[in-house]
Design a protein around this motif. Structure first.
Motif, short mmCIF file in Angstrom:
data_model
loop_
_atom_site.label_atom_id
_atom_site.label_comp_id
_atom_site.label_asym_id
_atom_site.label_seq_id
_atom_site.Cartn_x
_atom_site.Cartn_y
_atom_site.Cartn_z
N LEU A 133 0.85 -1.18 0.00
CA LEU A 133 0.00 0.00 0.00
C LEU A 133 0.89 1.23 0.00
N ALA A 134 0.79 2.04 -1.04
CA ALA A 134 1.48 3.33 -1.08
C ALA A 134 0.47 4.40 -0.70
N TYR A 135 0.93 5.41 0.04
CA TYR A 135 0.04 6.49 0.43
C TYR A 135 0.88 7.70 0.83
N ILE A 136 0.21 8.82 1.07
CA ILE A 136 0.88 10.05 1.46
C ILE A 136 0.58 10.32 2.93
N SER A 137 1.63 10.61 3.67
CA SER A 137 1.49 10.91 5.09
C SER A 137 2.06 12.29 5.38
N ARG A 138 1.38 13.03 6.21
CA ARG A 138 1.93 14.31 6.66
C ARG A 138 2.81 14.06 7.87
N ILE A 139 4.08 14.40 7.74
CA ILE A 139 5.06 14.19 8.79
C ILE A 139 5.75 15.52 9.07
N ASN A 140 5.55 16.05 10.25
CA ASN A 140 6.14 17.34 10.62
C ASN A 140 5.83 18.43 9.59
N GLY A 141 4.60 18.43 9.12
CA GLY A 141 4.17 19.45 8.18
C GLY A 141 4.54 19.17 6.74
N GLN A 142 5.21 18.05 6.46
CA GLN A 142 5.62 17.69 5.10
C GLN A 142 4.80 16.49 4.62
N PHE A 143 4.49 16.49 3.32
CA PHE A 143 3.73 15.39 2.74
C PHE A 143 4.70 14.44 2.05
N LYS A 144 4.79 13.20 2.56
CA LYS A 144 5.81 12.27 2.11
C LYS A 144 5.19 10.93 1.70
N GLY A 198 0.94 -7.30 4.66
CA GLY A 198 0.97 -8.50 5.48
C GLY A 198 1.60 -8.28 6.84
N ALA A 199 2.68 -7.50 6.86
CA ALA A 199 3.42 -7.27 8.12
C ALA A 199 3.00 -5.99 8.81
N GLY A 200 2.41 -5.05 8.06
CA GLY A 200 2.04 -3.77 8.64
C GLY A 200 3.19 -2.80 8.78
N SER A 201 4.38 -3.17 8.29
CA SER A 201 5.55 -2.29 8.41
C SER A 201 5.47 -1.16 7.40
N VAL A 202 5.93 0.03 7.78
CA VAL A 202 5.84 1.24 6.96
C VAL A 202 7.23 1.83 6.76
N THR A 203 7.52 2.22 5.52
CA THR A 203 8.80 2.84 5.18
C THR A 203 8.54 4.14 4.42
N SER A 204 9.27 5.18 4.78
CA SER A 204 9.24 6.44 4.03
C SER A 204 10.30 6.35 2.95
N ILE A 205 9.92 6.51 1.68
CA ILE A 205 10.87 6.22 0.59
C ILE A 205 11.24 7.45 -0.24
N THR A 206 10.91 8.65 0.23
CA THR A 206 11.31 9.86 -0.49
C THR A 206 11.97 10.84 0.47
N ASP A 207 12.72 11.78 -0.11
CA ASP A 207 13.31 12.85 0.69
C ASP A 207 12.71 14.20 0.31
N THR A 208 11.64 14.19 -0.48
CA THR A 208 10.93 15.41 -0.82
C THR A 208 9.83 15.67 0.21
N SER A 209 9.18 16.84 0.12
CA SER A 209 8.26 17.23 1.18
C SER A 209 6.87 17.62 0.71
N ALA A 210 6.60 17.46 -0.60
CA ALA A 210 5.28 17.81 -1.12
C ALA A 210 4.79 16.73 -2.08
N ASP A 211 4.92 15.47 -1.66
CA ASP A 211 4.53 14.34 -2.51
C ASP A 211 3.01 14.20 -2.55
N GLU A 212 2.50 13.68 -3.68
CA GLU A 212 1.06 13.42 -3.79
C GLU A 212 0.81 12.38 -4.88
N CYS A 213 -0.37 11.77 -4.82
CA CYS A 213 -0.93 10.91 -5.87
C CYS A 213 -0.03 9.75 -6.30
#
Length: 427
Positions: A342-353, A360-375
């Protein structure tokens, strides 16, 4: 404006705040960054005769393969080879190549181009297959993408995605355009131009149709557009807003967000139109539905718990279960074709990543270093994710491998580029 209203405005209005201009026929330039752990070394020789071709076939193939993250190019720019005779593979083995691609481009008497290609296993000194195409100048890029697909599948065992198409939206001055383009962003063709916003393009499962939301009647309305003919049909124009269309895998149904009965809730509607069937009954905003690959579930965004989170329920409705628990603001769900990610956008410290969850595992990884990701949108083989973002102060379309190690920027000439969706394999 409180956070819920801000989020609602982001989903429904989308492009209204965009002001930067984009040349109408801007081309994209592919810039690949990062290094993968296990890349296959390949040499792609210039195709004999391609100097007289309007497209440099070898360069297109190489860019495709590098963008996939699975290949590392061995310099072959000075090679003088073609597909007519077996090459001496020893020098290429010494340079570290595992495989070698050679070919030719010849203009035919009728104005078309004869494109021929052969792939060699350098280590075993044996052929791995060949292809040939007789194409018009307009289809030279497609021939190159199909050759890249052949190489990718032959060497990785998985289907290549380079001959697939993407859709995205631009705003140039006061004009909005819905574009259909090659998977590398090139060869863009306008499917719809409007003085009012166009948002949420979504490919049908067979790649022949696009659903989208148009504001041309001064309110959000859902249309379905036949890509080949340009004909379109009105699907949802009920009281209030009509938004966020998502195709069922069988192409017969669309999930949509409607506010016809009050708040924004999820409905399904026949792909030819008709009376919608309500799926959710909440006091919050339910939007951004997306079907699971097997068609049995719908993932969607809801603030029923106080802030936007991603939920899952049966495709015909039922009790939703919350999926995202990391972070307080998660939107824009996208499912991988195998249903594992599942890919999605999360707001983290005011940034959209951009985030990636292994379901299956529920583990989440942030895979970008930009701050205004979408779609986010998965490639049809599930190996890449395309998304829109801002990088170096400019709007951009990006692709990334699932581990985030290799990214490619599909950057226009400036302006507002948004709402990408990656089409399916061509039937």
């Amino acid at each position: 404006m409180n956070e819920t209203l801000q989020w609602r405005r982001r989903q429904i209005v989308g492009l209204l705040g965009a002001t930067a201009a984009l040349p109408a026929l801007a081309q994209f330039r592919v810039e690949v960054t990062g290094v993968g752990l296990t890349q296959l070394p390949i040499a792609i020789a210039p195709f004999r005769g391609e100097a007289g071709s309007p497209q440099k076939i070898a360069a297109i193939i190489q860019a495709d393969l590098e963008r996939s993250g699975q290949f590392r190019a061995i310099d072959a720019s000075s090679a003088n080879l073609d597909d007519a005779s077996p090459p001496d593979v020893a020098p290429w083995r010494q340079r570290g190549a595992d495989s070698l691609a050679v070919g030719s481009v010849t203009r035919l008497a009728d104005g078309r181009f004869d494109v021929r290609f052969r792939l060699w296993d350098v280590v075993r000194a044996q052929g791995l297959g060949a292809q040939s195409y007789a194409v018009t100048a307009a289809d030279l890029r497609l021939a190159a993408h199909r050759i890249a697909d052949f190489i990718y599948e032959k060497l990785t065992g998985e289907k290549g995605i380079f001959s697939t198409r993407i859709a995205y939206v631009t705003k140039a001055a006061n004009r909005y355009n819905l574009w259909v383009a090659d998977s590398d962003g090139e060869n863009a063709q306008s499917a719809l131009a409007s003085a009012e916003p166009i948002i949420s393009p979504a490919w049908s499962s067979n790649g022949s149709q696009l659903a989208y939301v148009s504001f041309e009647s001064r309110k959000p309305v859902v249309y379905v557009h036949d890509v080949a003919t340009g004909r379109r049909r009105l699907i949802a124009n009920f009281r209030g807003s009509n938004s966020a269309p998502a195709w069922s895998p069988d192409g017969r149904t669309l999930a949509v967000t409607l506010s016809r009965d009050g708040g924004s809730q999820l409905y399904t509607i026949d792909a030819n139109g008709g009376e919608p069937r309500r799926l959710t009954q909440s006091a919050g905003i339910d939007t951004e539905p997306t079907y699971s690959p097997d068609g049995r579930s719908i993932f969607f965004v809801s603030d029923r718990g106080g802030a936007p989170q991603i939920y899952r329920m049966g495709a015909t409705g039922g009790n939703p279960e919350r999926v995202t628990f990391t972070g307080s603001y998660n939107i824009s769900p996208a499912l991988s074709p195998d249903g594992k990610w599942l890919a999605y956008i999360s707001r983290i410290n005011g940034q959209f990543k951009l985030q990636l969850m292994e379901l299956g595992a529920g583990s989440v990884t942030s895979i970008t270093d930009t701050s205004a990701d979408e779609c986010p949108s998965f490639a049809p083989n599930g190996r890449l994710i395309m998304y829109a973002t801002r990088q170096a102060g400019a709007e951009a379309l990006m692709t990334t491998t699932l581990d985030g190690k290799i990214k490619a920027r599909l950057r226009g000439q400036g302006g507002d580029i948004r709402e990408p969706d990656w089409g399916p394999f061509q039937k």
